[in-house]
Design a protein around this motif. Structure first.
Motif, short mmCIF file in Angstrom:
data_model
loop_
_atom_site.label_atom_id
_atom_site.label_comp_id
_atom_site.label_asym_id
_atom_site.label_seq_id
_atom_site.Cartn_x
_atom_site.Cartn_y
_atom_site.Cartn_z
N GLY A 228 12.22 55.76 3.93
CA GLY A 228 11.01 56.49 4.30
C GLY A 228 9.96 55.61 4.95
O GLY A 228 10.26 54.58 5.54
N LEU A 229 8.71 56.02 4.78
CA LEU A 229 7.59 55.41 5.50
C LEU A 229 6.89 54.31 4.70
O LEU A 229 7.15 54.12 3.52
CB LEU A 229 6.56 56.50 5.85
N ASP A 230 5.98 53.61 5.38
CA ASP A 230 5.09 52.61 4.76
C ASP A 230 5.85 51.51 4.01
O ASP A 230 5.44 51.06 2.95
CB ASP A 230 4.08 53.29 3.81
N THR A 231 6.96 51.07 4.59
CA THR A 231 7.81 50.11 3.87
C THR A 231 7.10 48.78 3.63
O THR A 231 7.24 48.20 2.56
CB THR A 231 9.12 49.85 4.66
N HIS A 232 6.33 48.29 4.61
CA HIS A 232 5.70 46.97 4.45
C HIS A 232 4.66 47.00 3.33
O HIS A 232 4.60 46.09 2.50
CB HIS A 232 5.07 46.52 5.78
N GLU A 233 3.86 48.07 3.30
CA GLU A 233 2.86 48.22 2.24
C GLU A 233 3.53 48.29 0.86
O GLU A 233 3.06 47.67 -0.10
CB GLU A 233 2.03 49.51 2.46
N ARG A 234 4.61 49.02 0.79
CA ARG A 234 5.30 49.20 -0.50
C ARG A 234 5.93 47.91 -0.99
O ARG A 234 5.90 47.59 -2.18
CB ARG A 234 6.34 50.33 -0.38
N VAL A 235 6.52 47.14 -0.06
CA VAL A 235 7.11 45.84 -0.41
C VAL A 235 6.04 44.92 -0.98
O VAL A 235 6.24 44.26 -2.01
CB VAL A 235 7.81 45.22 0.83
N LEU A 236 4.88 44.87 -0.31
CA LEU A 236 3.79 44.00 -0.78
C LEU A 236 3.25 44.47 -2.12
O LEU A 236 2.98 43.65 -3.02
CB LEU A 236 2.68 43.94 0.27
N ALA A 237 3.11 45.79 -2.27
CA ALA A 237 2.59 46.33 -3.54
C ALA A 237 3.52 46.01 -4.71
O ALA A 237 3.06 45.80 -5.84
CB ALA A 237 2.40 47.85 -3.41
N ASP A 238 4.82 45.93 -4.42
CA ASP A 238 5.79 45.64 -5.48
C ASP A 238 5.92 44.15 -5.76
O ASP A 238 6.63 43.75 -6.69
CB ASP A 238 7.19 46.19 -5.10
N GLY A 239 5.30 43.31 -4.95
CA GLY A 239 5.42 41.86 -5.14
C GLY A 239 6.80 41.33 -4.79
O GLY A 239 7.22 40.28 -5.32
N ALA A 240 7.53 42.02 -3.92
CA ALA A 240 8.87 41.57 -3.53
C ALA A 240 8.77 40.25 -2.79
O ALA A 240 7.76 39.95 -2.15
CB ALA A 240 9.54 42.62 -2.65
N THR A 241 9.82 39.41 -2.90
CA THR A 241 9.82 38.11 -2.24
C THR A 241 10.61 38.15 -0.93
O THR A 241 10.58 37.18 -0.17
CB THR A 241 10.45 37.04 -3.15
N GLU A 242 11.30 39.27 -0.69
CA GLU A 242 12.14 39.37 0.50
C GLU A 242 12.00 40.77 1.10
O GLU A 242 11.82 41.75 0.39
CB GLU A 242 13.60 39.12 0.09
N HIS A 243 12.07 40.83 2.42
CA HIS A 243 11.96 42.10 3.14
C HIS A 243 12.90 41.99 4.34
O HIS A 243 13.59 40.98 4.49
CB HIS A 243 10.50 42.29 3.57
N GLY A 244 12.93 43.00 5.17
CA GLY A 244 13.80 42.91 6.33
C GLY A 244 13.99 44.25 7.00
O GLY A 244 13.14 45.14 6.90
#
Length: 194
Positions: free
Chosen positions: A120-136
């Protein structure tokens, strides 16, 4: 080598579409971009496509009485271009099951997350909100479920201290522009199939 005919669906600036157009300029690339369709007449990507001599069309869903009629018209445009494959590149519309089934195995999408995480949408915001260390990002086959189709390629980027959605998005976009042409190459050459 007969090159596969590819249509790209966009809603905005079409930066991933531009990456596909650039890749297809190589004589040994197994696909050519033969049409670009947008659901927004003002999409900047239409100008990019036209400047590259590629057929363009825009269809506003609001002008159609139903999503089915909108998608039937999209299919007629795609068929008029003798489309073999469809690439979604920032096309901001959920596609109906009939349309998806019509192009099943011949339609792919680029999504800014490591699917199946962050559909879905807003993936970058959600990754940061979750404190994830990896994205892509992921290139995947389009199936009726949102962002649920089998993944063809993925690229990973680290989440850095101080990242904002904008800085993270910019780093992911670099990888999108790299892997989308690679995934289309695999599909058009028959090296990957649904």
């Amino acid at each position: 080598m007969s090159r596969k005919r590819v249509a790209v669906l966009i809603s905005g600036r079409g930066s991933n579409m531009a990456a596909l157009i650039e890749a297809a300029k190589s004589p040994d690339y197994p696909a050519e971009i033969t049409g670009v369709l947008s659901n927004r007449a003002a999409a900047a990507g239409l100008d990019t496509a036209a400047a590259n001599g590629i057929a363009t069309a825009s269809l506003a869903q609001s002008k159609f009485p139903s999503r089915e009629m909108f998608e039937d018209t999209m299919t007629r445009v795609l068929e008029s271009w003798e489309t073999d494959y469809v690439c979604l590149a920032g096309f901001m519309r959920i596609l109906g099951e009939d349309f998806v089934n019509r192009w099943m195995g011949r339609m792919i999408n680029i999504h800014p997350s490591l699917l199946p995480a962050y559909k879905g949408l807003d993936t970058h915001e959600r990754v940061l909100a979750d404190g994830a260390t990896e994205h892509g990002c992921s290139v995947h086959f389009v199936t009726p479920g949102l962002d649920e189709g089998p993944v063809i390629l993925q690229a990973r980027v680290p989440v850095l201290a101080g990242d904002t959605p904008e800085t993270l998005s910019a780093r992911v976009l670099v990888e999108e522009h790299r892997i989308y042409p690679d995934a289309l190459r695999l599909l058009a050459s028959g090296e990957v199939r649904l």
